[in-house]
Design an enzyme around this catalytic site. Structure first.
Site, PDB file in Angstrom:
ATOM      1  N   GLU A  13       0.866  -1.162   0.000  1.00 45.80           N
ATOM      2  CA  GLU A  13       0.000   0.000   0.000  1.00 45.80           C
ATOM      3  C   GLU A  13       0.904   1.214   0.000  1.00 45.80           C
ATOM      4  OE1 GLU A  13      -3.159  -0.090  -0.261  1.00 45.80           O
ATOM      5  OE2 GLU A  13      -3.529  -2.216   0.117  1.00 45.80           O
ATOM      6  N   CYS A  60      -5.604   6.371   5.693  1.00 43.52           N
ATOM      7  CA  CYS A  60      -5.239   5.172   4.959  1.00 43.52           C
ATOM      8  C   CYS A  60      -6.507   4.421   4.612  1.00 43.52           C
ATOM      9  CB  CYS A  60      -4.345   4.283   5.814  1.00 43.52           C
ATOM     10  SG  CYS A  60      -4.105   2.679   5.068  1.00 43.52           S
ATOM     11  N   HIS A  67      -6.675   4.071  12.552  1.00 44.57           N
ATOM     12  CA  HIS A  67      -6.479   5.498  12.813  1.00 44.57           C
ATOM     13  C   HIS A  67      -7.665   6.088  13.568  1.00 44.57           C
ATOM     14  CE1 HIS A  67      -2.651   6.105  10.865  1.00 44.57           C
ATOM     15  NE2 HIS A  67      -3.054   5.353   9.850  1.00 44.57           N
TER      16      HIS A  67
END
Lengths: 568, 196
Positions: A13, A60, A67
């Site tokens: 990623e 993300c 998060h």
């Protein structure tokens, strides 16, 4: 000496560039450079801290929950809110499911292709594949006809040139060691894992309201109601469904993932001697087992230095600093000293060459990631760190599971400090969490039946109850490792916000003292058979499960290009 | 068939699609014009109710995690920022076979992205029967919650195009009554927080 550039590193990623010097068939030095998502603090400044998680959740795409969790914990820490037990259980379940899903997807979809030669699977004998599958597991999808079907499909796509998810790899490289049948079995499980993740996504939907982005987070607790008698809440029916989903998740992990991992590892034992890295391991710890401040954690916090499992140091958040000597930022106090994230500054200063460029100057600034250090030392974070700290802390179940794996592979604990160790630790952690999930569901059910339905502490909801100025930190063991959010609140609004993400710990560049980061150190001595096809470098980097996306600024990712590799 | 995951590729006799039409917004709302798909979805949801059998989702940048949603739908409308040889804010429409190559070169914060998602569905024989990509050409992907003036100017038109596409595919969206628009679900609070 050959200088290798891998840019971008594929099947991760985000955007990562690795440069390495190779001499005598081994890596002698390495540089890790990544683009960086900079500016979350600018987006958050002046906003209501209770909304922060909704923004950080979008940093993300893949780790949305992590998060969100770190953010609500940081704000709760600052204002003194204490989530009730049900919220703790719901969060533990959400975090554990996220971790389990991430690890399985990483193994099959991002990392397996470093070890599994998909094209070789075309020459597999389906009957022998069936025999192999049945020798390592009692997973029901193991018949000759089944594997013949997978092989046929693979053949069709390869003949049409539609490799799709299997494009971009070094098929036929001599470093691939699995027999064709093991390769075919792995391809089948690659496709099954895509189905399996449906169950995890369903569990998240029950626990967190709407998917794809969970919406039930709330500073002070959760917004998912728990009530035996109500349809629109977690009730007896949802508990029963959660139990079934947990059992299915465990089934797949114990009967497919772990046997595959052991089968693959048994052919690649040499990788237990490669990729050791900095040898320092940092864990913030997670999955609180009780309520209130400083609860016991299912996965304990701690620090290990120099691969020494005999001594676990207590983690002290004050010892974290971030350096920018080799990062494209400036500090107002100068670049020769790190500063604590609570005082963090993000002033970009790009001094690198204009892209596209041949080579980075490793003596100057060369990455958008900062270089986090603990007590001045680079630290590896992630599943290996967690399993090592738990193992060294005497965690009973972790010791059993690690012992089992080492025994089955016929290696000692020193094998853990390696590329293969990272792969194994991820699998062990996945199994550990799938076992643990059921207990948290049970506790939730017990509370529900006792009519203990509280899910939110609203005593600190109103900003009028907050101090004029407050600082907070939220720690979370994300799938990829130690994650910290630091928030500074003044007059009810965010004054400063800093995130130190796992991949910054692992993928960051050198610090002011010139010490390499974990990726860079782990690449030293990695064998490279062919500098134009450095699959060995990918193996070690992928073993960390890079996720630079929470770092990423913006990338033009044309996935159909094979990672550009240049040998200069 | 067992109750364990069905086979690779072949949808299998038990496979059916519970959703008739999925409208899926893509992109990162923190990265300027990259988030225009998510913004279009938020505005669509604020204006229209989601009828039975239809699903309207903000997929963000979730990549492979969106696979079940895509595979579960008979028809899919993707809404996204699309790079094309046209000025920023221009409307772009692609369908069927054109979609794959376009998203392969998509400006994205994720390498594991939309193209992988479609590839995986194709591998499993579960591509939607009909696939349309609607979007605008982005101007800026810099970090920030606001879109460029040109994309912002194009957004109402994009939402209208989505509505016409829904009709073309044989479905109908019903406008929300005024009251319902204020409080339809928790996602509206979040959309408001995110400035959508």
């Amino acid at each position: 000496m050959t200088h290798i550039v891998v840019d971008p590193v594929t099947r991760i990623e985000g955007h990562l560039r690795i440069e390495a010097e190779v001499d005598g068939g081994r890596v002698t030095d390495a540089w890790s450079s990544a683009t960086m998502f900079r500016g979350i603090e600018l987006i958050l400044k002046g906003r209501d801290p209770r909304d922060a998680w909704a923004f950080t959740q979008r940093i993300c795409g893949v780790c949305t929950t992590v998060h969100a969790i770190a953010s609500i914990r940081a704000v709760e820490n600052a204002i003194g809110a204490q989530p009730p037990q049900n919220a703790r259980l719901l969060r533990n379940l959400i975090m554990a499911y996220q971790c389990v899903q991430d690890h399985v997807i990483h193994f099959y979809h991002l990392h397996a292709l470093d070890w599994v030669d998909v094209v070789s699977a075309l020459s597999a004998d389906p009957a022998k594949t069936s025999a192999l599958a049945e020798s390592i597991s009692d997973w029901p999808l193991s018949g000759t006809k089944y594997f013949a079907g997978v092989k046929g499909r693979l053949k069709t796509f390869v003949e049409r040139g539609q490799l799709g998810p299997f494009a971009n790899a070094y098929w036929g490289h001599p470093a691939y060691l699995l027999p064709p049948e093991a390769n075919l079995m792995a391809v089948a499980h690659y496709l099954e894992a895509l189905d399996w993740q449906r169950d995890v996504i369903r569990a998240h939907a029950i626990l967190g309201g709407k998917n794809p982005h969970l919406q039930s987070f709330l500073v002070g607790g959760m917004a998912t109601p728990i009530d035996l008698d109500r349809q629109a809440s977690i009730n007896d029916g949802s508990i029963e469904e959660l139990r079934q989903l947990a059992a299915k998740a465990k089934d797949f992990v114990s009967k497919v993932y772990i046997p595959d991992l052991l089968a693959v590892a048994s052919f690649y034992k040499a990788w237990a001697g490669v990729g050791g890295g900095v040898g320092n391991y940092l864990v913030y710890g997670d999955y609180p087992e009780d309520d209130g401040p400083n609860p016991p954690l299912f996965l304990p916090s701690g620090v290990l230095r120099n691969k020494d499992l005999s001594k676990v140091e207590k983690f002290d958040a004050a010892k974290i600093t971030e350096h920018v000597k080799h990062s494209w930022y400036d500090y107002s106090s100068g670049d020769d000293k790190g500063i604590h994230p609570s005082q963090g500054e993000t002033k970009p200063n790009y001094t690198g060459p204009t892209p596209p460029y041949e080579k980075l100057d490793g003596t100057a600034k060369y990455s958008w990631l900062k270089a986090p250090r603990y007590d001045g030392l680079p630290m590896e974070v992630g599943p290996l760190s967690r399993m090592l700290v738990a193992y060294a802390s005497g965690h009973t179940r972790v010791k059993e599971l690690v012992g089992d794996v080492l025994k089955k592979l016929g290696v000692g604990p020193e094998a853990l400090f390696s590329t293969l160790g990272r792969v194994a630790a991820r699998g062990i952690e996945t199994l550990l969490l799938t076992e643990k999930i059921e207990g948290w569901i049970d506790q939730l059910a017990v509370n529900m039946h006792r009519r203990q339905l509280k899910i939110h502490d609203n005593s600190k909801w109103e900003p009028s109850t907050w101090p004029k100025e407050a600082m907070g930190v939220g720690f979370h063991e994300a799938p990829r490792g130690a994650l910290g959010h630091w928030v500074h609140i003044v007059d009810g609004a965010i004054a400063n916000y800093q995130c130190v993400v796992p991949s910054t710990w692992n993928a960051g560049p050198r610090d002011a003292q010139g010490r390499r980061g974990p990726y860079e150190e782990a690449l030293l001595n990695t064998p490279v058979a062919d500098p134009t096809k450095p699959i060995e470098i990918l193996r070690t980097i992928h073993s960390f499960d890079p996720c630079i996306a929470c770092g990423v600024h913006v990338v033009d990712a044309r996935r159909n290009l094979l990672a550009k590799v240049r040998a200069v | 068939m067992t109750s364990t995951p069905s086979s690779s590729g072949n949808p299998g006799p038990g496979f059916r699609r519970p959703v008739r039409l999925l409208i899926l917004g893509l992109g990162n709302v923190l990265c300027g014009d990259d988030g225009l798909g998510a913004v279009a979805i938020a505005r669509l949801r604020a204006r229209y109710e989601t009828p039975e059998g239809m699903s309207i989702l903000d997929g963000g940048t979730l990549g492979l995690s969106l696979l079940p949603y895509v595979e579960d739908a008979e028809k899919v409308i993707l809404v996204d920022s699309i790079r094309a040889e046209a000025p920023p804010g221009s409307f772009v429409r692609l369908e069927g076979e054109e979609v794959g190559p376009a998203v392969a070169g998509r400006l994205s914060v994720h390498q594991v992205g939309v193209a992988d998602l479609l590839d995986a569905a194709r591998w499993r024989g579960r591509l939607p029967e009909e696939l349309v990509l609607l979007g605008l050409v982005p101007e800026t992907l810099e970090v920030g919650l606001t879109r460029s003036a040109r994309v912002e100017a194009g957004l109402p038109g994009l939402v209208d195009r989505v509505v016409s596409e829904v009709s073309r595919l044989g479905f109908e969206l019903h406008p929300r009554s005024h009251d319902a628009a204020c409080d339809f679900d928790r996602s509206s609070d979040l959309a408001r927080a995110l400035g959508l």
